[in-house]
Design an enzyme around this catalytic site. Structure first.
Site, short mmCIF file in Angstrom:
data_model
loop_
_atom_site.label_atom_id
_atom_site.label_comp_id
_atom_site.label_asym_id
_atom_site.label_seq_id
_atom_site.Cartn_x
_atom_site.Cartn_y
_atom_site.Cartn_z
N HIS A 1 0.42 -3.21 1.25
CA HIS A 1 0.63 -3.11 2.69
C HIS A 1 0.57 -4.52 3.23
CE1 HIS A 1 0.35 1.26 2.74
NE2 HIS A 1 -0.67 1.14 1.89
N CYS B 1 5.15 -3.89 4.39
CA CYS B 1 5.57 -4.01 5.79
C CYS B 1 5.33 -5.44 6.24
CB CYS B 1 4.76 -3.06 6.68
SG CYS B 1 5.18 -1.33 6.46
#
Length: 173
Positions: free
Chosen positions: A16, A58
């Site tokens: 992430h 992301c």
């Protein structure tokens, strides 16, 4: 570390993240923190060798709405001594552009990694690496579209991002 017996370095990080960091279990790590130890001023045995990074994470929370496209067409051997920039010969392939969400399918995994694997299996031994990543970009941009239970997250797109400082073409044999 001695990399003198290696032709290139390839690092894949699936995590992430946000625009400037990847998230580890206990802290955020900057992209620079991963690449800095491998620059020519700190890793002499990697000078002139490709250092490839694939980041699946992301880089923000923006969502890409996409746009409909209607079109009929889509677009010699002297020995020399020289200095090379310490940033040379890096290629950073990000799953999405800065500020944007990176999508995944619960069953099949991330769009970017799916496309990367498919393109490498199909074309990896005949095309140059930047050409391969361009095909990955096209596949992710044109083929994938989100389908989520939350309406605001449905019909969204993604565009991978390549940053290349390579100084020569790269082929895998």
């Amino acid at each position: 570390m001695d990399y003198s017996q290696m032709d290139c370095l390839f690092v894949a990080v699936l995590s992430h993240g946000d625009e400037n960091h990847l998230f580890a279990v206990d802290r955020a790590i900057s992209y620079e923190m991963l690449t800095s130890p491998l620059k020519s001023d700190r890793a002499a045995s990697l000078i002139g060798k490709p250092k490839l990074f694939l980041f699946q994470a992301c880089r923000g929370e923006k969502l890409d709405e996409g746009k409909l496209l209607r079109s009929d067409a889509f677009p010699g051997g002297e020995s020399k001594q020289y200095f090379i920039a310490k940033e040379s010969d890096f290629l950073l392939a990000y799953s999405t552009v800065p500020g944007y969400y990176s999508w995944r399918n619960c069953a099949n995994g991330s769009w970017f990694v799916q496309a990367f694997c498919e393109v490498m299996l199909r074309d990896g031994r005949r095309l140059e690496f930047v050409q391969l990543l361009t095909r990955v970009n096209r596949m992710v941009s044109y083929t994938f579209q989100s389908n989520a239970s939350q309406f605001s997250m449905t019909n969204k797109k993604q565009s991978p991002c390549i940053t290349s400082m390579l100084t020569k073409s790269l082929y895998f044999a």
